[in-house]
Design a protein around this motif. Sequence first.
Motif, short mmCIF file in Angstrom:
data_model
loop_
_atom_site.label_atom_id
_atom_site.label_comp_id
_atom_site.label_asym_id
_atom_site.label_seq_id
_atom_site.Cartn_x
_atom_site.Cartn_y
_atom_site.Cartn_z
N ILE A 77 -0.64 38.41 17.56
CA ILE A 77 -0.64 39.45 18.20
C ILE A 77 -2.13 39.48 19.16
CG2 ILE A 77 -2.11 42.05 17.17
CD1 ILE A 77 -0.58 41.87 14.74
N GLN A 78 -3.47 38.54 18.82
CA GLN A 78 -3.69 38.32 19.33
C GLN A 78 -3.65 37.37 20.75
OE1 GLN A 78 -6.74 39.82 20.05
NE2 GLN A 78 -6.76 40.75 17.65
N LYS A 79 -2.30 36.98 20.78
CA LYS A 79 -1.80 36.64 21.67
C LYS A 79 -2.25 35.39 22.37
CE LYS A 79 1.27 39.82 24.29
NZ LYS A 79 1.21 40.91 23.99
N VAL A 80 -2.82 34.27 21.10
CA VAL A 80 -3.72 33.07 21.45
C VAL A 80 -2.39 32.16 22.13
CG1 VAL A 80 -4.68 31.00 20.45
CG2 VAL A 80 -4.22 33.26 19.32
N LYS A 81 -3.01 31.26 23.41
CA LYS A 81 -2.01 30.13 24.23
C LYS A 81 -2.18 29.66 24.01
CE LYS A 81 -4.47 31.85 28.54
NZ LYS A 81 -6.33 31.84 29.16
N VAL A 82 -0.70 29.10 23.75
CA VAL A 82 0.11 27.83 23.59
C VAL A 82 0.81 28.17 22.34
CG1 VAL A 82 -0.01 25.26 23.62
CG2 VAL A 82 -1.69 26.39 24.71
N LEU A 83 -0.33 28.71 21.24
CA LEU A 83 -0.15 28.68 19.59
C LEU A 83 0.67 30.02 19.99
CD1 LEU A 83 -3.29 28.17 17.61
CD2 LEU A 83 -1.55 26.87 17.74
N SER A 84 0.34 30.88 20.37
CA SER A 84 1.12 31.83 20.22
C SER A 84 2.79 32.27 20.31
CB SER A 84 0.78 33.44 20.70
OG SER A 84 1.98 34.70 20.84
N PRO A 85 3.50 31.71 21.66
CA PRO A 85 4.92 31.18 21.49
C PRO A 85 5.26 30.36 20.56
CG PRO A 85 3.18 30.97 23.48
CD PRO A 85 2.52 31.12 23.01
N ILE A 86 4.76 29.13 20.82
CA ILE A 86 5.29 28.12 19.24
C ILE A 86 5.24 29.02 18.03
CG2 ILE A 86 4.71 25.92 18.49
CD1 ILE A 86 2.50 24.86 20.65
N PHE A 87 4.81 29.38 17.66
CA PHE A 87 4.88 30.08 16.40
C PHE A 87 5.45 31.33 16.80
CE2 PHE A 87 0.34 29.96 14.74
CZ PHE A 87 0.42 28.44 14.10
N THR A 88 5.80 32.10 17.88
CA THR A 88 7.20 32.79 18.00
C THR A 88 8.33 32.23 17.78
OG1 THR A 88 5.38 34.00 19.60
CG2 THR A 88 7.59 34.97 19.79
N ALA A 89 9.26 30.85 18.95
CA ALA A 89 10.25 30.69 18.11
C ALA A 89 9.97 29.57 17.03
CB ALA A 89 9.80 29.38 19.48
N LEU A 90 9.29 29.12 16.30
CA LEU A 90 9.01 28.88 15.20
C LEU A 90 9.95 29.58 13.61
CD1 LEU A 90 6.09 26.59 14.39
CD2 LEU A 90 8.75 26.16 14.25
N VAL A 91 9.25 31.42 14.34
CA VAL A 91 9.34 32.29 13.57
C VAL A 91 10.85 33.03 12.96
CG1 VAL A 91 8.67 35.07 13.30
CG2 VAL A 91 7.33 33.39 12.68
N SER A 92 11.17 33.08 14.61
CA SER A 92 12.22 33.09 14.83
C SER A 92 13.81 32.33 14.25
CB SER A 92 12.63 32.94 16.64
OG SER A 92 13.73 33.38 17.11
N ALA A 93 13.23 31.04 14.25
CA ALA A 93 13.93 29.78 14.14
C ALA A 93 14.13 29.98 12.48
CB ALA A 93 13.36 28.77 14.51
N ILE A 94 13.00 29.65 11.75
CA ILE A 94 12.97 29.72 10.08
C ILE A 94 13.39 31.47 9.60
CG2 ILE A 94 12.10 30.05 8.15
CD1 ILE A 94 9.72 28.05 9.95
#
Lengths: 229, 249
Positions: free
Chosen positions: A43-60
Motif C-alpha cells: 500500500i505504501q508502494k515501497v520501492k523494489v519490495l512492493s513489485p516483488i511482493f505483488t508478483a509473489l502474492v499473485s504467484a502463490i
Amino acid sequence: MSNEQLKVYLLDLLKAIPVTLEFTCIPMLAGAVLGLLVAVTRIQKVKVLSPIFTALVSAIRGIPIYVLVFVTYYGTPRLGNFLFHGGENVLTIRSVPNVVVAMGAFTLYTTAYISEIYRSAISSIDAGQMSAALAGGMNLFQAYRRVILPQALVVALPNYGNFFIATLKASSIVFVVSIRELMSVAKINTEMTHTYIQSYFIVAVFYVVLGLLFAYLFKQLEKRICHQY
Amino acid sequence: MRVFDGSYFLKTLPKILLQGVPVTILVTAAALALGFLLGLLLTIVKVYPVKPTKGGAVLRLVQRVLDFVTLFVRGVPNFLMLYLIYFGLPEVLEGIGLSLSRTSDATKYYLVIAALGLTVAAPASEMFRSAYLSVDVQQIEAGKSFGYSGWQRFLHIILPQAFYVSIPNIGNRTIQVIHGTSLISYLGVLDIMGVAKLVNSYVYGAKSVEVYVTAALVYWVMTILLERAFRLLEKKSIKGMQNVAEGTV
C-alpha cells in the motif's frame, strides 16, 4: 470395522487433531504477521519490495496449495545447495524435515492470502483518516498503529475467520509429505480395514465439527470486538 | 548443478500444455456445470416459499435437511470429498447391485467429476441464495403487477440480476476448482499435475524442481487469464445493467 478397530481408529484420530490444528494455527498466526508487512509494503508502494511482493502474492495465489507443497518440498534443498554450498549436491530432500517444508509451504500460502485480506480492509478505510493522522503530527507508524489498523482489523476479522476454516480444510493435504494428521490417519486406516465409507465419513465428521467450532469462536470474537464500536 | 535447468522446463512445457491442460479444463468445466446445476436446484428448493399446509411442513423439513447437508459438505476438505466419492461411491453402488469397473478410465473421470461437482454445489447453492435475496422485492412485485407468471419472473427479472451479482463469486469459484483439480493427480488422472508427475518419473525424480515449477507456472498463467476474463465480463454486464437503468434498452 470391528468395534476394536473402531476404537483404535477414533483414538488415532483424536491424537491427530493437535497435528491438524498445528498446521492450521501456526501458518495462520505467521501469516497474520507477515501478511500485514506485505500488505503495508504494497500500500505504501515501497520501492523494489512492493513489485516483488505483488508478483509473489499473485504467484502463490495462482498456484494450487497441493502444487505449492511439491515445489517447496523439492525446491528447498535445491535452493539451499545453490545459496550455501555453491551449487554442490550437499542437501537432499531428506536433509530438511518434512514438517518444516510443509509448514513453510503453508505459511507462504497463508501470508499471500491474508495480505490480500488486509489490503482490502486497509483500503476500505477512508483516506481522510490517514491525512488527518499525519496532519495531527503522527508519523506513519503511529498513524497505522493508532488510527488505521484498529479500524482495518475489525473489517478484516470476518474474512480472516473464513480463511482460517479454509486453511483448516486445506491442511488435509500435508499427508502427501507423510505427516500424521487427520487425513493421513484416515487413509492408513482404510488401507488396513478396507472400509472406505466408514473411515472417510468419520473423519469428515471430525473436520466438520472442528470447522463449526472455529466458526463459532470467530463469531464470538467478532461480537466482542464489534461491540466496542 | 544449476539452480534451474531451463532446457528441462522447455521439454516439460509442451507435454503439460498438450496433454495436461485439456484434461484440467475438461474436468473443471464438467465439475462446474454439474456443481452449478445442482447448486441452482438446491437454491430453488431452499428459497421456495413455504405455505402453511401439510405439503408446506414437508417442504420446510426438506429445506432444513438440505441446509444441514450443505453445511456438512462445505465443512469437508476437497481431498477428503474426493476420496469419499472415489472409493465410497463404488462401494455404495455395489451395495445396491450396480458394479463399476474401477479400472476403466471413464469411471475414474465420472467419479472425480462427481466429487468435485459436489464440492462446488454446496457453496454454489449458498452463493445463488444470497444472489437471489439481493434482488429487490419491489422488482418481483413490479413483475407481478405486470402479470408475469412465476417462471417469467424468475427468468426475466430475478435470474439476470442475480447472475450479475454472482459473477465475481463464479469467477473465484472457477479458479478454486481449477486449483482443486490438481488433487486428482493423486488418483492417477493425467491432468496438469498428473503429467508433471509422469514426466518426473521418466527421469527418476532428478528434475523434480523444473517439472513442478513448470506445472505451477501453467496454473498461475491460467489463473491470471481467468481473473482477467471475469473482470471483463463484470465490466460488460455493469454496462448492460446501466443501460437497463437508463432505459436505453
